[in-house]
Write an enzyme that holds these catalytic residues in place. Structure first.
Site, PDB file in Angstrom:
ATOM      1  N   LEU A 128       0.888  -1.194  -0.117  1.00 46.07           N
ATOM      2  CA  LEU A 128       0.066  -0.012  -0.207  1.00 46.07           C
ATOM      3  C   LEU A 128       0.874   1.181  -0.014  1.00 46.07           C
ATOM      4  CD1 LEU A 128      -2.702  -0.851   2.678  1.00 46.07           C
ATOM      5  CD2 LEU A 128      -3.065  -0.959   0.177  1.00 46.07           C
ATOM      6  N   GLY A 129       1.977   1.280   0.404  1.00 49.61           N
ATOM      7  CA  GLY A 129       2.822   2.393   0.516  1.00 49.61           C
ATOM      8  C   GLY A 129       4.043   2.207   1.529  1.00 49.61           C
ATOM      9  N   GLY A 167       9.356   6.196   6.192  1.00 48.73           N
ATOM     10  CA  GLY A 167      10.720   6.020   7.052  1.00 48.73           C
ATOM     11  C   GLY A 167      10.726   4.962   7.995  1.00 48.73           C
ATOM     12  N   PHE A 168       9.523   4.494   8.308  1.00 48.02           N
ATOM     13  CA  PHE A 168       9.485   3.430   9.528  1.00 48.02           C
ATOM     14  C   PHE A 168       8.996   2.029   9.030  1.00 48.02           C
ATOM     15  CE2 PHE A 168       9.240   7.589  11.578  1.00 48.02           C
ATOM     16  CZ  PHE A 168      10.155   7.463  12.543  1.00 48.02           C
ATOM     17  N   GLY A 169       8.991   1.909   7.663  1.00 49.20           N
ATOM     18  CA  GLY A 169       8.437   0.523   7.247  1.00 49.20           C
ATOM     19  C   GLY A 169       7.563   0.573   5.935  1.00 49.20           C
ATOM     20  N   LYS A 203       1.602  -3.249   8.757  1.00 50.05           N
ATOM     21  CA  LYS A 203       2.954  -2.485   8.673  1.00 50.05           C
ATOM     22  C   LYS A 203       4.091  -3.285   9.287  1.00 50.05           C
ATOM     23  CE  LYS A 203       4.676   2.236   9.461  1.00 50.05           C
ATOM     24  NZ  LYS A 203       4.375   3.471   9.827  1.00 50.05           N
ATOM     25  N   ASP A 209       3.834  12.682  15.626  1.00 48.42           N
ATOM     26  CA  ASP A 209       3.911  12.603  14.121  1.00 48.42           C
ATOM     27  C   ASP A 209       2.815  12.881  13.463  1.00 48.42           C
ATOM     28  OD1 ASP A 209       5.721  12.301  12.119  1.00 48.42           O
ATOM     29  OD2 ASP A 209       5.511  10.079  12.131  1.00 48.42           O
TER      30      ASP A 209
END
Length: 617
Positions: free
Chosen positions: A302-303, A306-308, A325, A422
């Site tokens: 899906l996308g 920066g974190f996974g 994720k 965030d």
């Protein structure tokens, strides 16, 4: 899928003496069973309810147990008294554990609760308390008896074939007269959330001013528990009398099979430590996640961030699509605290938060499982050229308001203060109806009073980071508000918070909008895609809120509950708003100056109800 169920006796009962206005005595006995789809994952439960209507209007699923919704929960006008049989520990509702009985009056927050069980008094000299697992797929008997003279409510549980214990599980001193009407309906309600359970009442008796009729337990039908089909292949045995050569072939096949089995088992091996047992309901099996995402194939992606990486999948036990994720996280010290926070955040329930359903650990990898949002992220709709959909102004205001609702809940309404750290367009996801849900709690931290979250390093995204956060590295609710202000401007302008124009210096959105304000060119800052629907008054209001929230001085920024009042026009912005912006540059370099803090602490938010009416320059 989430859902509610309820059934009530067709006619109401007279519960009160019309002259004395006191509640009559009553008694009920019923046999129930709760069957979870997966015994490892239990969710919300059921109730025996006394309600003014047999048609429960606008009842919500999950923690509202099919009785109330987020709007009417806690209202005295509900006139509902219920005994909840709850199989989920919801910290937001101060639940004592994930297997309890509670007395609910006009709210799902129980006025009394105790762990489910019964007192075994077969030996009168040694009465022993024994636990009962409510979601055990077994039949359980319950007695609820109210003494209208002494205002005492007794609740008793026992396994089906155990006679009624002499000592009740709970004996509650409570006058129900103030909460019940003259005529009331009696029945049962239940609710499911993401995890499904089935609820059964297989026998029931009720009596006003007397003891409820007893049952012949031998005639009570069994619960429809699904039986696991036996695999005949595993029951077959090797025939006797194989030749020596045949035995050799079989042996080789077996050895090869064992090697393949062990190799496959290693492929799905997970990390599980003793301390993780308490977080069991929030842990998923890696093998299930692997199958759900087709082996984390690129086609399910899906996308990336920066974190996974985030993959779409479908878990059979949930029956709905999920987003998985895949995050790299250092194992060892700190992982226990991280998983503890994940488990706690997983208990958050708010319509504008993406639900974190659970996690999985495998070697050095961490997997987080969320609700799937069909319209993906706000970022993709605002900035990706391949998106044909243009968000209308009305939709954008709704999205901003939804995110404000979520932050107000995290900062001010939950049992602990949670600082998200965030907030940005890529972390705002949209459901099928374009309702916004704030997600990605990978950087979230808990704070006792909202002043400083426990963190050792600067985290966040450039353009959303408040000046004091960059200087001190301490996240607070005020730094979240700053990020929200930048987010507001991002949604209205259709521009990223930081943009690089050729070899020139980066353009900071907050500063650019402020410059437009001073030059009386605010209309120039509006997203060109909105040129055909200019709402002068509404746009000016959101611009003001964005600039106020992203002010360089933390004490000027409003709380998120105040922001909601501004957005909904319940309260106007500060009377001295123009002056606050005019002197922002003067004080931006003196954030630690005592006189600065003293000046801004004097700013008062006007509580009048008149809306903003001036126009965009």
């Amino acid at each position: 899928m989430s859902g509610v169920g309820h059934t009530f006796y067709s006619n109401p009962f007279l519960f009160k003496n019309s002259t004395s206005n006191l509640t009559f005595s009553f008694s009920t006995s019923f046999v129930f069973g709760i069957i979870p789809d997966n015994p490892l994952y239990t969710f919300h439960g059921m109730t025996f309810a006394i309600a003014p209507s047999k048609a429960v209007i606008d009842a919500s699923s999950a923690e509202h147990l099919g009785l109330f919704n987020r709007t009417n929960d806690g209202n005295a006008s509900n006139h509902v008294v219920a005994l909840e049989l709850d199989t989920f520990k919801n910290l937001e509702l101060s639940d004592i554990d994930s297997n309890h009985v509670g007395l609910d009056i006009n709210s799902v927050v129980s006025v009394y609760a105790t762990t489910a069980g019964y007192y075994d008094d077969e030996d009168p000299e040694r009465v022993v308390f024994k636990n009962i697992t409510l979601a055990s797929s077994q039949q359980i008997r319950a007695w609820v008896e109210y003494d209208g003279v002494n205002n005492q409510l007794n609740v008793t549980l026992a396994p089906l074939h155990v006679k009624k214990p002499k000592k009740p599980l709970a004996s509650i001193q409570k006058d129900l007269s103030p909460y019940l009407l003259d005529e009331m309906f009696v029945g049962f309600t239940s609710a499911t959330g993401v995890l499904r359970q089935r609820f059964y009442v297989v026998a029931w008796s009720f009596q006003m001013n007397g003891e409820a009729q007893d049952f012949d337990v031998s005639k009570i039908p069994p619960l429809p528990v699904k039986k696991t089909k036996r695999n005949k292949k595993h029951e077959m045995s090797l025939a006797i009398g194989l030749s020596l050569s045949g035995l050799l072939v079989v042996s080789l096949v077996l050895i090869f099979g064992i090697v393949l089995y062990r190799r496959r088992k290693c492929k799905f091996v997970e990390v599980l430590e003793v301390w993780e047992v308490e977080y069991g309901p929030h842990r998923f099996c890696y093998k299930d996640l692997y199958k759900a995402t087709h082996g984390f194939k690129e086609s399910r992606l899906l996308g990336k961030g920066g974190f996974g990486q985030v993959y779409k999948g479908t878990l059979p036990e949930l029956g709905t699509p999920v987003a998985v994720k895949k995050v790299w996280h250092e194992s060892g010290r700190g992982m226990k605290e991280f998983v503890a926070e994940i488990a706690t955040i997983g208990r958050l329930r708010h319509p504008n938060l993406v639900r974190l359903l659970g996690y999985c650990r495998r070697k050095g990898e961490l997997f987080l499982v969320y609700d799937y949002m069909p319209n993906l992220s706000l970022d993709s709709l605002l900035f990706e050229s391949k998106s044909d959909l243009i968000l209308t102004w009305k939709q954008r205001v709704k999205i901003i308001t939804d995110v404000a609702e979520a932050l107000a809940y995290l900062h001010e309404e939950w049992v602990e203060v949670i600082i998200h750290r965030d907030i940005k367009a890529s972390n705002v996801l949209l459901d099928a109806e374009f309702n916004a849900k704030l997600g990605d709690f990978g950087l979230a931290r808990f704070s006792k009073n909202g002043n400083e979250a426990k963190t050792t390093h600067l985290a966040g995204t450039l353009g959303y980071i408040a000046p004091e956060l960059a200087r001190k590295g301490k996240a607070t609710t005020a730094t979240d508000v700053f990020a929200f202000g930048a987010f507001c401007l991002e949604v209205v302008c259709g521009r990223r918070p930081v943009e690089h124009q050729g070899h020139q210096e980066a353009v900071i959105l907050v500063e650019w909008v402020l410059d437009c304000w001073f030059k009386d060119e605010l209309l120039k800052a509006v997203d060109p895609k909105l040129k055909n629907e200019v709402d002068v008054e509404g746009m000016r209001l959101v611009f003001k809120i964005g600039l106020l929230c992203s002010h360089s001085v933390p004490s000027v920024r409003p709380t998120m509950s105040q922001v909601l009042k501004f957005l909904k026009r319940i309260e106007p912005l500060p009377e001295d708003f123009e002056g606050v912006l005019d002197i922002r540059e003067e004080y931006s370099g003196r954030l630690g100056d005592a006189s600065t803090s003293a000046y801004f602490s004097q700013i008062q938010y006007n509580t009048a109800s008149s809306p903003i009416t001036d126009s965009i320059h």
